[in-house]
Design a protein around this motif. Sequence first.
Motif, PDB file in Angstrom:
ATOM      1  N   ALA A 162      10.354  69.638  -8.070  1.00 17.93           N
ATOM      2  CA  ALA A 162       9.405  69.366  -6.988  1.00 17.93           C
ATOM      3  C   ALA A 162       8.051  70.004  -7.248  1.00 17.93           C
ATOM      4  N   THR A 163       6.992  69.263  -6.930  1.00 17.82           N
ATOM      5  CA  THR A 163       5.622  69.746  -7.029  1.00 17.82           C
ATOM      6  C   THR A 163       4.779  68.880  -6.115  1.00 17.82           C
ATOM      7  N   GLY A 164       3.547  69.286  -5.889  1.00 19.75           N
ATOM      8  CA  GLY A 164       2.640  68.464  -5.095  1.00 19.75           C
ATOM      9  C   GLY A 164       2.917  68.529  -3.613  1.00 19.75           C
ATOM     10  N   GLY A 165       2.535  67.461  -2.910  1.00 21.75           N
ATOM     11  CA  GLY A 165       2.693  67.408  -1.464  1.00 21.75           C
ATOM     12  C   GLY A 165       1.369  67.603  -0.768  1.00 21.75           C
ATOM     13  N   ARG A 166       1.299  67.222   0.481  1.00 17.66           N
ATOM     14  CA  ARG A 166       0.021  67.237   1.176  1.00 17.66           C
ATOM     15  C   ARG A 166      -0.474  68.647   1.470  1.00 17.66           C
ATOM     16  N   LYS A 167       0.382  69.648   1.361  1.00 16.30           N
ATOM     17  CA  LYS A 167      -0.067  71.025   1.545  1.00 16.30           C
ATOM     18  C   LYS A 167      -0.656  71.610   0.270  1.00 16.30           C
ATOM     19  N   GLY A 168      -0.700  70.824  -0.795  1.00 17.88           N
ATOM     20  CA  GLY A 168      -1.276  71.300  -2.049  1.00 17.88           C
ATOM     21  C   GLY A 168      -0.215  71.708  -3.038  1.00 17.88           C
ATOM     22  N   ARG A 169      -0.519  71.553  -4.316  1.00 21.43           N
ATOM     23  CA  ARG A 169       0.445  71.859  -5.362  1.00 21.43           C
ATOM     24  C   ARG A 169       0.858  73.322  -5.342  1.00 21.43           C
ATOM     25  N   GLY A 170      -0.105  74.210  -5.122  1.00 18.57           N
ATOM     26  CA  GLY A 170       0.214  75.622  -5.146  1.00 18.57           C
ATOM     27  C   GLY A 170       1.271  76.009  -4.143  1.00 18.57           C
ATOM     28  N   ALA A 171       1.277  75.328  -2.989  1.00 20.79           N
ATOM     29  CA  ALA A 171       2.251  75.663  -1.950  1.00 20.79           C
ATOM     30  C   ALA A 171       3.671  75.417  -2.419  1.00 20.79           C
ATOM     31  N   VAL A 172       3.878  74.359  -3.179  1.00 24.30           N
ATOM     32  CA  VAL A 172       5.222  74.027  -3.656  1.00 24.30           C
ATOM     33  C   VAL A 172       5.531  74.745  -4.958  1.00 24.30           C
ATOM     34  N   ASP A 173       4.616  74.673  -5.901  1.00 19.60           N
ATOM     35  CA  ASP A 173       4.874  75.244  -7.225  1.00 19.60           C
ATOM     36  C   ASP A 173       5.011  76.758  -7.191  1.00 19.60           C
ATOM     37  N   VAL A 174       4.191  77.419  -6.406  1.00 24.24           N
ATOM     38  CA  VAL A 174       4.227  78.879  -6.394  1.00 24.24           C
ATOM     39  C   VAL A 174       5.093  79.397  -5.244  1.00 24.24           C
TER      40      VAL A 174
END
Length: 297
Positions: free
Chosen positions: A68-80
């Motif tokens: 999982a990565t990305g999403g409307r909250k921004g990549r950093g929210a999911v990736d990190v």
Amino acid sequence: MRILVTGATGTLGGALVPALLRAGHQVRALSRTKRESRGNVEWRWGDLVSGNGVADAVRDVDVIAHLATGGRKGRGAVDVTGTRKLIAAARESGYAHLLYTSVVGADRVAIGHLRHKLEAERLVCESDLGWTILRATPFHQSLDRRLSDFESLPVLTVDRTVPWQPVHAGEVATRITELIAAGPALDEIEYGGPQVLSTEELVKTWLQARNLHRPCLPVRFPGSLYAAQRAGDLLTDAEPKGRITWQGYLFPPPPEPSDDFAAEHTASPTSPANQPEQDPDLHVYGGDEGYERPTRG
């Protein structure tokens, strides 16, 4: 093995889930949308950003394939943030093998979303879990959708100096399945497509496949990320490589006749059964989307 797949509804997840099932694994898929479990796939609701449902999703699994990565909250929210919470849940649950999918060049070009991917890699490496990181080049499917966004334009701009090394998501899924079977590599592994193309070659082949006639205007793409790509920092010579070329993806050979309908429609990485759900909010460069819009539980 019982394997949890995050990003199961994305480009790569849509190819990985059937690949794991064919290999005889039990699959648990994490989704922000509540879904009914059916067939051999057990769906679990969970939100990587808030952490809700994640502990339940990782319980009793042997491997976590974190796509999982990305999403409307921004990549950093999911990736990190999402990776950090997933690791914490895995530690409490029993230290499963964590396989994280990243992007070729993330270690060389800490720019934009690649900076978030590199930070997530660091979290995985320092997690005390058994881990594997697979860095992939951009997917055929993602570039196809990206070009489709410009289909209505009368002219397409191309930078002849920017190279691409597209790889088929189905082949990346096969590589992940092999890495899962091999156990934690405790290493970063790269996987790219079989050929390097200029932007002009990429676009002209796509136009031909889509039966579109558009002039291509040579330009120089601005920005530090394109500069790094121009320098070859997002390419890999790692072996093995994918075998399906950009031309082969856009002009697939006709399927061979088969008496087994199910095998015919799920075994091929280019079959409709292995393609992702269409979601206009999902965009990706090289990695995998799979982070859905939130729904009320």
